[in-house]
Scaffold this motif. Structure first.
Motif, mmCIF file in Angstrom:
data_model
loop_
_atom_site.group_PDB
_atom_site.id
_atom_site.type_symbol
_atom_site.label_atom_id
_atom_site.label_comp_id
_atom_site.label_asym_id
_atom_site.label_seq_id
_atom_site.Cartn_x
_atom_site.Cartn_y
_atom_site.Cartn_z
ATOM 1 N N GLY A 82 -5.249 27.456 -7.346
ATOM 2 C CA GLY A 82 -4.370 26.732 -8.252
ATOM 3 C C GLY A 82 -2.904 26.893 -7.948
ATOM 4 O O GLY A 82 -2.516 27.348 -6.873
ATOM 5 N N THR A 83 -2.090 26.540 -8.947
ATOM 6 C CA THR A 83 -0.644 26.568 -8.810
ATOM 7 C C THR A 83 -0.027 27.175 -10.064
ATOM 8 O O THR A 83 -0.425 26.839 -11.180
ATOM 9 N N LEU A 84 0.931 28.051 -9.849
ATOM 10 C CA LEU A 84 1.760 28.578 -10.926
ATOM 11 C C LEU A 84 3.100 27.863 -10.865
ATOM 12 O O LEU A 84 3.735 27.808 -9.811
ATOM 13 N N ASP A 99 1.586 28.507 -5.046
ATOM 14 C CA ASP A 99 0.158 28.231 -4.893
ATOM 15 C C ASP A 99 -0.578 29.553 -4.747
ATOM 16 O O ASP A 99 -0.063 30.493 -4.139
ATOM 17 N N PHE A 100 -1.787 29.619 -5.299
ATOM 18 C CA PHE A 100 -2.553 30.859 -5.209
ATOM 19 C C PHE A 100 -4.033 30.561 -4.983
ATOM 20 O O PHE A 100 -4.513 29.472 -5.273
ATOM 21 N N GLU A 101 -4.692 31.565 -4.431
ATOM 22 C CA GLU A 101 -6.146 31.549 -4.271
ATOM 23 C C GLU A 101 -6.622 32.981 -4.498
ATOM 24 O O GLU A 101 -6.129 33.911 -3.872
ATOM 25 N N ILE A 105 -10.941 40.464 -6.452
ATOM 26 C CA ILE A 105 -10.710 40.692 -7.874
ATOM 27 C C ILE A 105 -9.412 41.461 -8.126
ATOM 28 O O ILE A 105 -8.775 41.319 -9.160
ATOM 29 N N ASN A 106 -8.941 42.240 -7.161
ATOM 30 C CA ASN A 106 -7.733 43.043 -7.339
ATOM 31 C C ASN A 106 -6.458 42.361 -6.823
ATOM 32 O O ASN A 106 -5.385 42.921 -6.935
ATOM 33 N N SER A 107 -6.573 41.206 -6.211
ATOM 34 C CA SER A 107 -5.396 40.532 -5.650
ATOM 35 C C SER A 107 -4.918 39.436 -6.598
ATOM 36 O O SER A 107 -4.882 38.271 -6.245
ATOM 37 N N ASN A 108 -4.547 39.834 -7.801
ATOM 38 C CA ASN A 108 -4.202 38.822 -8.795
ATOM 39 C C ASN A 108 -2.875 39.070 -9.489
ATOM 40 O O ASN A 108 -2.677 38.658 -10.609
ATOM 41 N N SER A 109 -1.940 39.719 -8.825
ATOM 42 C CA SER A 109 -0.662 40.049 -9.440
ATOM 43 C C SER A 109 0.468 39.276 -8.750
ATOM 44 O O SER A 109 0.465 39.109 -7.534
ATOM 45 N N VAL A 110 1.439 38.820 -9.562
ATOM 46 C CA VAL A 110 2.590 38.087 -9.043
ATOM 47 C C VAL A 110 3.850 38.812 -9.499
ATOM 48 O O VAL A 110 4.041 39.046 -10.695
ATOM 49 N N ASP A 111 4.713 39.147 -8.548
ATOM 50 C CA ASP A 111 5.964 39.856 -8.847
ATOM 51 C C ASP A 111 7.002 38.837 -9.328
ATOM 52 O O ASP A 111 7.257 37.840 -8.657
ATOM 53 N N ARG A 121 8.754 29.230 -19.002
ATOM 54 C CA ARG A 121 7.406 28.771 -19.326
ATOM 55 C C ARG A 121 6.595 28.852 -18.041
ATOM 56 O O ARG A 121 6.962 28.279 -17.022
ATOM 57 N N VAL A 122 5.484 29.557 -18.113
ATOM 58 C CA VAL A 122 4.593 29.661 -16.965
ATOM 59 C C VAL A 122 3.482 28.648 -17.179
ATOM 60 O O VAL A 122 2.725 28.740 -18.145
ATOM 61 N N LYS A 123 3.394 27.676 -16.285
ATOM 62 C CA LYS A 123 2.369 26.639 -16.373
ATOM 63 C C LYS A 123 1.396 26.864 -15.224
ATOM 64 O O LYS A 123 1.782 26.785 -14.065
ATOM 65 N N MET A 124 0.153 27.149 -15.557
ATOM 66 C CA MET A 124 -0.845 27.437 -14.524
ATOM 67 C C MET A 124 -1.926 26.364 -14.557
ATOM 68 O O MET A 124 -2.544 26.105 -15.580
ATOM 69 N N THR A 125 -2.126 25.741 -13.409
ATOM 70 C CA THR A 125 -3.194 24.777 -13.220
ATOM 71 C C THR A 125 -4.103 25.342 -12.142
ATOM 72 O O THR A 125 -3.624 25.751 -11.087
ATOM 73 N N TRP A 126 -5.415 25.382 -12.411
ATOM 74 C CA TRP A 126 -6.326 25.918 -11.417
ATOM 75 C C TRP A 126 -7.678 25.242 -11.494
ATOM 76 O O TRP A 126 -8.004 24.580 -12.459
#
Length: 141
Positions: A82-84, A99-101, A105-111, A121-126
């Protein structure tokens, strides 16, 4: 001073103030639209509503903001893509898209330390398992 001169001076002062205000408004260049393709997005809004309904049926908190370390955690299944979109309502020039994939399970953090402090506002589409989702969260960095 008689009435004629007073009225004339008042009208001249009013005209000067109006011309100054119009000049200032015309020279202002930091006005930005929220999106450039506003009408196209409005037509496609039913798809957005469907994504929001899909996200409302989830039994988990997909986005979690950690204020102390300025980090965002994504709680999604492995294989989610998806996209943040980090949306700054006060200044469109600060907006960011990532963009993220989710591969592990542990690779889910964004600095978020590189983002300017303030309201976001954080808009996440996935997409996950053939379904599309949309979630929005308001944060203050």
């Amino acid at each position: 001073m008689d009435w004629g001169k007073g009225i004339t001076l008042t009208l001249v002062a009013f005209a000067a103030i109006m011309i100054t205000m119009v000049t200032i408004c015309v020279k202002q260049d930091d006005i930005h639209l929220v999106t450039h393709d506003y009408y196209e997005q409005e037509i496609k809004y039913q798809e957005q509503i469907d994504r929001m309904i899909n996200a409302s049926h989830l039994d988990m908190n997909a986005i979690e903001y950690h204020e102390g370390i300025k980090s965002l955690s994504l709680h999604l299944k492995v294989g989610s893509v998806g996209t943040l979109h980090f949306f700054r309502p006060s200044d469109a020039r600060l907006d960011r898209k990532i963009d993220f994939e989710i591969l592990e399970i542990n690779s889910n953090s964004v600095d978020l330390s590189s983002l300017k402090e303030g309201y976001w506002r954080v808009k996440m589409t996935w997409k996950e398992g053939g379904k599309e989702f949309y979630l929005e969260k308001k944060i203050n960095i």
